[in-house]
Scaffold this motif. Sequence first.
Motif, short mmCIF file in Angstrom:
data_model
loop_
_atom_site.label_atom_id
_atom_site.label_comp_id
_atom_site.label_asym_id
_atom_site.label_seq_id
_atom_site.Cartn_x
_atom_site.Cartn_y
_atom_site.Cartn_z
N GLY A 65 -61.83 -56.80 -64.42
CA GLY A 65 -61.40 -55.46 -64.81
C GLY A 65 -59.90 -55.28 -64.78
N GLU A 77 -62.29 -48.31 -67.08
CA GLU A 77 -62.28 -49.35 -66.05
C GLU A 77 -61.76 -48.80 -64.72
OE1 GLU A 77 -63.58 -52.32 -65.84
OE2 GLU A 77 -62.74 -52.64 -63.84
N LYS A 79 -67.26 -47.59 -58.24
CA LYS A 79 -67.92 -48.78 -57.72
C LYS A 79 -67.41 -49.18 -56.32
CE LYS A 79 -67.60 -52.28 -60.58
NZ LYS A 79 -67.74 -53.46 -61.44
N HIS A 80 -66.09 -49.13 -56.18
CA HIS A 80 -65.49 -49.74 -54.98
C HIS A 80 -64.91 -48.74 -53.97
CE1 HIS A 80 -65.83 -53.40 -57.32
NE2 HIS A 80 -64.99 -52.93 -58.23
N ASN A 90 -64.09 -48.53 -61.48
CA ASN A 90 -63.67 -49.18 -60.23
C ASN A 90 -63.70 -48.21 -59.07
OD1 ASN A 90 -63.35 -51.74 -61.10
ND2 ASN A 90 -61.10 -51.71 -61.22
MG MG Z 1 -63.75 -53.36 -62.30
#
Ligand code: MG
Length: 361
Positions: free
Chosen positions: A328, A281, A288-289, A285
């Motif tokens: 998440g 996770e 993704k971010h 993350n």
């Molecule tokens: Mg997440």
Amino acid sequence: MKETIQSSKEQIFEISEQTRREYETLEGELEDTRRKVSEIIQQTNEKRHQAQVARNRLAVINRDFNTFSNEEAKRVYDDANEYRLQLAVMEKEEKQLRERRDQIERRLLQLDDTLNRAELLVGQVSIVHNFLDGDLREVGEMVEDAKEKQAFGLKIIQAQEEERRRLAREIHDGPAQLLANVLLRSEILGRVYTEHGIDAALNELQDVRKSIKGSLSEVRRIIYDLRPMALDDLGLIPTLKKYLDGLADEQEETEIRFILHGNEYRLEVNLEVALFRLVQESVQNALKHANAEQISVKAEMRTTQVHLIIQDDGRGFDPAGSTNPGFGIIGMKERVNELKGDVKIESAKGKGTKITITIPT
Ligand SMILES: [Mg+2]
Ligand SMILES: Nc1ncnc2c1ncn2[C@@H]1O[C@H](COP(=O)(O)OP(=O)(O)OP(=O)(O)O)[C@@H](O)[C@H]1O
């Protein structure tokens, strides 16, 4: 409920107070009546004696009628009659007073009984009240606890639903699309061959193969996300390495590094799954971010705990911000909490993110 009991207790108390007041009044009346009874007994005795005397005199008059004057006889007769009447009245009064006395005595016994029972009842109601007071407070606490648990349960269900939705979307957008594409292309393969010849068909076949390879790795990734099977066979560290290597191969923009400190050893499989998910996770993350150039995962297996640091040099965020939409981070915190471990998220806009996790083994 508690209020009803309390008010019942007050009512019983009020009834017992009324009874006590009546008891005291009647006690005074009884004393008075007893005095009157003994007075009237005395007076009646006297009157009876007077009446007796008068009757005796009347008897003498009757016997020796000639020796008395008419007036004398009439006076004696009147007196005797008068005493008899007075005695009758007094005897009646005495009887009434005795009855009243007995009545009061009986009533007092009843009141005494009522008083005792009321006192007992007040005592019992007090016990019930105190019991409920304590118990209801406990029930209140239990309800609060249950509410929290329910909210927690709902959050888990919500997270599960969200996870399923995400999975459905991934399968739909990934392998399902690719397979539909493969099917279409295999259908036109024959046409390409007859219309454009063998080389064009082989080219087309090359593309189809690429598509199949793509969907295969997509399916593998989804399965991996669901449950990395290597975890059971190889354990946490090799699985993490494999997973991060796979991610590094998939994309070029971000460098992903894995560093292991100390020796690796196998942990209980559920704990290994949990640790894997925490890293997964955090890394997802970051990918993704964060828009990071570099992501590093450090793992250290100490004798009594596992220490994980997942760090990126990306855009960062406010970990305390309540606008974070996903599950998440919530899920990570819950997982760490369940494992009686500790998680620290350090991040700031433009400063990257560092997640430090410590779990006892
Ligand atoms: Mg997440
Ligand atoms: N490494 C990171 N760098 C920058 N922002 C981050 C990072 N990790 C988390 N965030 C921010 O925190 C938010 C919450 O993260 P979280 O993992 O809880 O949810 P999500 O990733 O958006 O959704 P989900 O994990 O449920 O798919 C993210 O939407 C993102 O804005």
